[in-house]
Design a protein around this motif. Structure first.
Motif, PDB file in Angstrom:
ATOM      1  N   LYS A 116       0.831  -1.206   0.000  1.00  0.00           N
ATOM      2  CA  LYS A 116       0.000   0.000   0.000  1.00  0.00           C
ATOM      3  C   LYS A 116       0.862   1.252   0.000  1.00  0.00           C
ATOM      4  CE  LYS A 116      -4.084  -2.015   2.162  1.00  0.00           C
ATOM      5  NZ  LYS A 116      -4.926  -2.078   3.373  1.00  0.00           N
ATOM      6  N   GLU A 117       1.949   1.240   0.784  1.00  0.00           N
ATOM      7  CA  GLU A 117       2.855   2.388   0.823  1.00  0.00           C
ATOM      8  C   GLU A 117       3.550   2.587  -0.530  1.00  0.00           C
ATOM      9  OE1 GLU A 117       5.527   1.814   4.129  1.00  0.00           O
ATOM     10  OE2 GLU A 117       3.865   1.711   5.560  1.00  0.00           O
ATOM     11  N   MET A 118       3.948   1.494  -1.172  1.00  0.00           N
ATOM     12  CA  MET A 118       4.658   1.577  -2.449  1.00  0.00           C
ATOM     13  C   MET A 118       3.753   2.077  -3.574  1.00  0.00           C
ATOM     14  SD  MET A 118       7.196  -1.783  -2.552  1.00  0.00           S
ATOM     15  CE  MET A 118       6.027  -2.602  -3.564  1.00  0.00           C
ATOM     16  N   THR A 119       2.472   1.765  -3.489  1.00  0.00           N
ATOM     17  CA  THR A 119       1.568   2.110  -4.588  1.00  0.00           C
ATOM     18  C   THR A 119       0.700   3.332  -4.295  1.00  0.00           C
ATOM     19  OG1 THR A 119      -0.076   0.513  -3.772  1.00  0.00           O
ATOM     20  CG2 THR A 119       1.496  -0.269  -5.454  1.00  0.00           C
ATOM     21  N   THR A 120       0.986   4.008  -3.222  1.00  0.00           N
ATOM     22  CA  THR A 120       0.155   5.150  -2.824  1.00  0.00           C
ATOM     23  C   THR A 120       0.118   6.243  -3.888  1.00  0.00           C
ATOM     24  OG1 THR A 120      -0.385   6.645  -1.019  1.00  0.00           O
ATOM     25  CG2 THR A 120       1.939   6.400  -1.522  1.00  0.00           C
ATOM     26  N   SER A 121       1.172   6.384  -4.680  1.00  0.00           N
ATOM     27  CA  SER A 121       1.201   7.443  -5.691  1.00  0.00           C
ATOM     28  C   SER A 121       0.642   6.977  -7.040  1.00  0.00           C
ATOM     29  CB  SER A 121       2.630   7.958  -5.880  1.00  0.00           C
ATOM     30  OG  SER A 121       3.450   6.923  -6.402  1.00  0.00           O
ATOM     31  N   LEU A 122       0.167   5.723  -7.104  1.00  0.00           N
ATOM     32  CA  LEU A 122      -0.405   5.197  -8.339  1.00  0.00           C
ATOM     33  C   LEU A 122      -1.924   5.248  -8.266  1.00  0.00           C
ATOM     34  CD1 LEU A 122       1.773   1.965  -8.788  1.00  0.00           C
ATOM     35  CD2 LEU A 122       2.239   4.269  -9.649  1.00  0.00           C
ATOM     36  N   ASP A 123      -2.563   5.566  -9.401  1.00  0.00           N
ATOM     37  CA  ASP A 123      -4.020   5.511  -9.429  1.00  0.00           C
ATOM     38  C   ASP A 123      -4.456   4.073  -9.728  1.00  0.00           C
ATOM     39  OD1 ASP A 123      -4.000   5.061 -12.238  1.00  0.00           O
ATOM     40  OD2 ASP A 123      -4.188   7.208 -12.653  1.00  0.00           O
ATOM     41  N   ALA A 124      -5.751   3.831  -9.755  1.00  0.00           N
ATOM     42  CA  ALA A 124      -6.282   2.471  -9.925  1.00  0.00           C
ATOM     43  C   ALA A 124      -5.820   1.841 -11.241  1.00  0.00           C
ATOM     44  CB  ALA A 124      -7.805   2.478  -9.842  1.00  0.00           C
ATOM     45  N   THR A 125      -5.798   2.617 -12.304  1.00  0.00           N
ATOM     46  CA  THR A 125      -5.358   2.101 -13.605  1.00  0.00           C
ATOM     47  C   THR A 125      -3.879   1.721 -13.559  1.00  0.00           C
ATOM     48  OG1 THR A 125      -7.004   3.428 -14.765  1.00  0.00           O
ATOM     49  CG2 THR A 125      -5.139   2.628 -16.069  1.00  0.00           C
ATOM     50  N   GLU A 126      -3.073   2.570 -12.955  1.00  0.00           N
ATOM     51  CA  GLU A 126      -1.640   2.288 -12.841  1.00  0.00           C
ATOM     52  C   GLU A 126      -1.386   1.066 -11.958  1.00  0.00           C
ATOM     53  OE1 GLU A 126       0.329   6.717 -13.374  1.00  0.00           O
ATOM     54  OE2 GLU A 126      -0.652   6.209 -11.456  1.00  0.00           O
ATOM     55  N   CYS A 127      -2.169   0.917 -10.902  1.00  0.00           N
ATOM     56  CA  CYS A 127      -2.034  -0.280 -10.048  1.00  0.00           C
ATOM     57  C   CYS A 127      -2.341  -1.544 -10.854  1.00  0.00           C
ATOM     58  CB  CYS A 127      -2.949  -0.193  -8.825  1.00  0.00           C
ATOM     59  SG  CYS A 127      -2.329   0.889  -7.538  1.00  0.00           S
ATOM     60  N   GLN A 128      -3.375  -1.495 -11.670  1.00  0.00           N
ATOM     61  CA  GLN A 128      -3.718  -2.644 -12.515  1.00  0.00           C
ATOM     62  C   GLN A 128      -2.613  -2.930 -13.519  1.00  0.00           C
ATOM     63  OE1 GLN A 128      -6.391  -4.744 -12.019  1.00  0.00           O
ATOM     64  NE2 GLN A 128      -5.197  -5.969 -13.434  1.00  0.00           N
ATOM     65  N   GLN A 129      -2.039  -1.890 -14.103  1.00  0.00           N
ATOM     66  CA  GLN A 129      -0.931  -2.059 -15.041  1.00  0.00           C
ATOM     67  C   GLN A 129       0.289  -2.649 -14.331  1.00  0.00           C
ATOM     68  OE1 GLN A 129      -0.632   1.996 -16.392  1.00  0.00           O
ATOM     69  NE2 GLN A 129      -1.691   1.551 -18.320  1.00  0.00           N
ATOM     70  N   PHE A 130       0.578  -2.144 -13.147  1.00  0.00           N
ATOM     71  CA  PHE A 130       1.704  -2.633 -12.361  1.00  0.00           C
ATOM     72  C   PHE A 130       1.536  -4.119 -12.066  1.00  0.00           C
ATOM     73  CE2 PHE A 130       3.902  -2.713  -8.040  1.00  0.00           C
ATOM     74  CZ  PHE A 130       5.184  -2.756  -8.571  1.00  0.00           C
ATOM     75  N   LEU A 131       0.330  -4.512 -11.647  1.00  0.00           N
ATOM     76  CA  LEU A 131       0.039  -5.920 -11.389  1.00  0.00           C
ATOM     77  C   LEU A 131       0.243  -6.742 -12.653  1.00  0.00           C
ATOM     78  CD1 LEU A 131      -1.007  -8.294  -9.715  1.00  0.00           C
ATOM     79  CD2 LEU A 131      -3.332  -7.528 -10.281  1.00  0.00           C
ATOM     80  N   SER A 132      -0.250  -6.249 -13.765  1.00  0.00           N
ATOM     81  CA  SER A 132      -0.106  -6.952 -15.035  1.00  0.00           C
ATOM     82  C   SER A 132       1.371  -7.134 -15.395  1.00  0.00           C
ATOM     83  CB  SER A 132      -0.834  -6.189 -16.139  1.00  0.00           C
ATOM     84  OG  SER A 132      -0.646  -6.819 -17.383  1.00  0.00           O
ATOM     85  N   PHE A 133       2.158  -6.080 -15.217  1.00  0.00           N
ATOM     86  CA  PHE A 133       3.591  -6.169 -15.508  1.00  0.00           C
ATOM     87  C   PHE A 133       4.273  -7.190 -14.592  1.00  0.00           C
ATOM     88  CE2 PHE A 133       3.452  -1.486 -16.952  1.00  0.00           C
ATOM     89  CZ  PHE A 133       3.096  -1.855 -18.238  1.00  0.00           C
ATOM     90  N   LEU A 134       3.967  -7.141 -13.311  1.00  0.00           N
ATOM     91  CA  LEU A 134       4.581  -8.094 -12.372  1.00  0.00           C
ATOM     92  C   LEU A 134       4.224  -9.534 -12.720  1.00  0.00           C
ATOM     93  CD1 LEU A 134       4.171  -6.259  -8.944  1.00  0.00           C
ATOM     94  CD2 LEU A 134       6.304  -6.689 -10.193  1.00  0.00           C
ATOM     95  N   GLU A 135       2.964  -9.768 -13.072  1.00  0.00           N
ATOM     96  CA  GLU A 135       2.536 -11.124 -13.442  1.00  0.00           C
ATOM     97  C   GLU A 135       3.274 -11.596 -14.695  1.00  0.00           C
ATOM     98  OE1 GLU A 135      -1.983 -11.076 -11.553  1.00  0.00           O
ATOM     99  OE2 GLU A 135      -1.706 -10.519 -13.662  1.00  0.00           O
ATOM    100  N   ARG A 136       3.413 -10.727 -15.675  1.00  0.00           N
ATOM    101  CA  ARG A 136       4.136 -11.097 -16.896  1.00  0.00           C
ATOM    102  C   ARG A 136       5.611 -11.363 -16.602  1.00  0.00           C
ATOM    103  NH1 ARG A 136       2.478  -6.468 -20.918  1.00  0.00           N
ATOM    104  NH2 ARG A 136       4.305  -7.216 -22.044  1.00  0.00           N
TER     105      ARG A 136
END
Length: 141
Positions: A116-136
């Motif tokens: 939560k602290e690491m993603t506090t500056s990301l919006d919902a779309t960016e969080c989803q993109q970040f998750l997608s990148f990590l999964e890939r």
């Protein structure tokens, strides 16, 4: 495909992220009476449920010999137990005890707080993109 310059920048960013995460992990584990390798085993078992020794070794990236020593210490600390598999007594699985499950739950909450602290500056779309990148990235590993 990324250019060599971008690859080098990604390389440095990954190293910096790893060092920061590793330092955070060390500080969290320091007073718990377990090693970082042991807490990683607890995390994997907590997230996946009971695993055969070979499968747990694969997930940790260690040999079964190394894992045997690690599991011995976790058993001694009351965090895991070994169980033989029905039908094949040679196959041993490892699962968390109630104490191990409690340690996993507490450590998992610390990870969630960090996320939560690491993603506090990301919006919902960016969080989803970040998750997608990590999964890939994890699939490519």
């Amino acid at each position: 495909m990324a250019t060599d310059v971008i690859q080098q920048q990604i390389n440095h960013a990954v190293i910096e992220f790893y060092e920061r995460l590793s330092s955070w992990e060390q500080s969290v584990v320091r007073d718990q009476g377990v090693s970082l390798a042991q807490i990683h085993a607890v995390e994997i078992l907590g997230a996946n449920g009971p695993l055969r020794m070979k499968d747990l070794a694969d997930k940790l990236g260690v040999t079964t010999g190394t894992l045997t020593v690690l599991v011995d210490r976790l058993v001694k600390n009351g965090l895991v137990e070994r169980q033989t598999t029905e039908g094949d007594r040679r196959a041993v699985s490892v699962n968390l005890t109630a104490t191990g499950q409690q340690m996993f739950a507490e450590h998992d909450q610390l990870h969630l707080q960090l996320t939560k602290e690491m993603t506090t500056s990301l919006d919902a779309t960016e969080c989803q993109q970040f998750l997608s990148f990590l999964e890939r990235i994890n699939r490519a590993f």
